[in-house]
Write an enzyme that holds these catalytic residues in place. Structure first.
Site, PDB file in Angstrom:
ATOM      1  N   GLU A 111      42.493  60.806  14.405  1.00  0.00           N
ATOM      2  CA  GLU A 111      42.712  59.263  15.586  1.00  0.00           C
ATOM      3  C   GLU A 111      42.619  60.876  16.678  1.00  0.00           C
ATOM      4  OE1 GLU A 111      45.814  57.231  16.535  1.00  0.00           O
ATOM      5  OE2 GLU A 111      45.718  57.100  14.235  1.00  0.00           O
TER       6      GLU A 111
ATOM      7  N   GLU B  50      43.795  51.810  23.092  1.00  0.00           N
ATOM      8  CA  GLU B  50      45.693  51.242  23.111  1.00  0.00           C
ATOM      9  C   GLU B  50      46.504  50.974  23.916  1.00  0.00           C
ATOM     10  OE1 GLU B  50      49.205  52.144  19.327  1.00  0.00           O
ATOM     11  OE2 GLU B  50      47.131  52.918  19.883  1.00  0.00           O
TER      12      GLU B  50
END
Length: 428
Positions: free
Chosen positions: A232, A343
């Site tokens: 990520e 997120e």
């Protein structure tokens, strides 16, 4: 005579009671002393553990740079970086550049954006105070307070479990249990050897210190079980991790769905950095403003077909480094899913939905200059070419809190706007 005996008996009882009281006081004092000693011992033990951990993380610096945001950036010799604490990397020969670089659809320098859609270049705040010399890498120094803010030394620098968006799963219990909410676009059903996107940078408001807000891409391998592999990268605001509300560049990796392996940035051994210019976890500056200048960053992650390592590039100029192939199982060959998006952590303060913002804090329908975006979304195919994703899906757990809308045009290719304010009249 009888009275004298009685008097003597009373005196003995008083003395006996006095001795009992003395013993109780002594015992009570001993217990308090033991408790204090135990507490002191516990504090001393924690202090020692924190100092040891800081010594492991903060390698000897050739040069140190004080950033305007309070960070200290240590220029550490490339061979002394945290990655080489890993037992499998003791004899590793650093690969200074990738064997192959993906060929792309979009040349960022040639992208024509209209006058209303002009975006600007970005840098890191510490660059204003100096640069690291060649053969070193910049490492954000970890301070004692950083570690003490974590739930434990072991959990410092790690994400909580179940932090990966699982498309098609809208189970309300799962949302409440994990506390993580997303607004993403994704592709699956093929073999992916990397991904790229240009990500709009903001400074969202985070309501609680234990919450965060981020925008990133995920390279995923395996099923959504306890052995899921993930690489990520993106930007985040995380008061718990960094001690402030600055927007920071970050990376993350895990090979067991965040259970034991992996960490943010360079907070554990794994990622091997080769760039002396960009510091993981350092502040990004400037950031976008509502109805004003827009700033974005480009991130490319791809698998080197020769060596098998996963490389990361920041912008057009900075190849940052790589995750060695041995760190992963499913990502050893290719990824099975790629996700792009936002997120947040929703800790439900006061029993209500958090007011932590995602992206700009505005819903996607507001568009350019107001809402946050990902543009020029691409995947890397088996021939090491960047191409447009096929069958781009979207997912969000609660669209009245955070939402996502995709689009496509000649200048921005596949793109989407996303985000939201969190708590609002329709999101409680």
């Amino acid at each position: 005579m009888v009275a004298a005996v009685q008097f003597s008996s009373c005196g003995q009882r008083r003395r006996g009671a006095f001795i009992v009281v003395l013993m109780l006081v002594y015992l009570w004092g001993s217990l308090i002393s033991l408790s204090c000693a135990a507490r002191l011992s516990s504090v001393s033990r924690q202090k020692l553990q924190v100092e040891r951990h800081l010594k492991r993380l903060n390698k000897p610096a050739i040069k140190s740079i004080e950033s305007g945001d309070g960070d200290i950036i240590d220029c550490v010799h490339i061979s002394q970086q945290p990655a080489f604490d890993h037992p499998f990397l003791k004899d590793h020969k650093i690969q200074m550049r990738p064997s192959y670089h993906p060929e792309g659809l979009y040349d960022e320098d040639k992208i024509a954006t209209g006058p209303k859609e002009r975006t600007n270049s970005i840098t890191q705040l510490w660059h204003m105070s100096g640069r690291c010399p060649e053969d070193t890498i910049p490492v954000r120094r970890t301070k004692k307070d950083d570690v003490l803010r974590a739930s434990s030394i072991k959990r410092y620098g790690k994400k909580k479990h179940k932090a990966i968006p699982k498309p098609r799963s809208t189970d309300p219990d799962l949302i409440n249990e994990s506390g993580h909410q997303h607004a993403i676009a994704y592709v699956e059903g093929d073999k992916y050897y990397g991904a790229k996107a240009t990500i709009n940078v903001w400074e969202p408001k985070v309501q609680q210190p234990n919450e965060f807000s981020l925008s990133q891409l995920w390279i995923l391998g395996g099923s959504f079980g306890e052995d899921l592999n993930s690489i990520e990268a993106g930007w985040q605001v995380s008061p718990d991790l960094y001690g402030d509300n600055n927007t920071r560049l970050f990376t993350y990796w895990t090979s067991d769905a965040y259970q034991a392996t992996g960490c943010y940035n360079l907070l554990c051994s794994g990622f091997i950095q080769v760039s002396s210019a960009i510091a993981m976890g350092a502040s990004i500056s400037p950031v976008s403003a509502y109805r004003n200048s827009q700033y974005d960053i480009s991130i490319l992650i791809w698998k080197d077909p020769k060596e098998g390592h996963w490389w990361m590039q920041f912008g057009n100029d900075y190849v940052l480094g790589y995750w060695p192939s041995f760190l992963f199982s499913y990502l050893g060959e290719s990824a099975s899913m790629v996700e792009w998006g936002g997120e947040v952590v929703n800790s439900q303060p006061d029993g209500k939905h958090t007011a932590t913002q995602m992206g700009s804090g505005r819903f996607p329908e507001e568009g350019f200059g107001k809402s946050s975006y990902f543009r020029n979304i691409q995947v890397v195919d088996s021939s090491n070419n960047l191409k447009s994703p096929k069958d781009l899906g979207t997912f969000t757990e609660q669209s009245n809190c955070y939402d996502v809308q995709t689009g496509s045009n000649e200048d921005w290719g596949h793109h989407f706007y996303f985000g939201g304010p969190g708590r609002n009249p329709n999101c409680q």
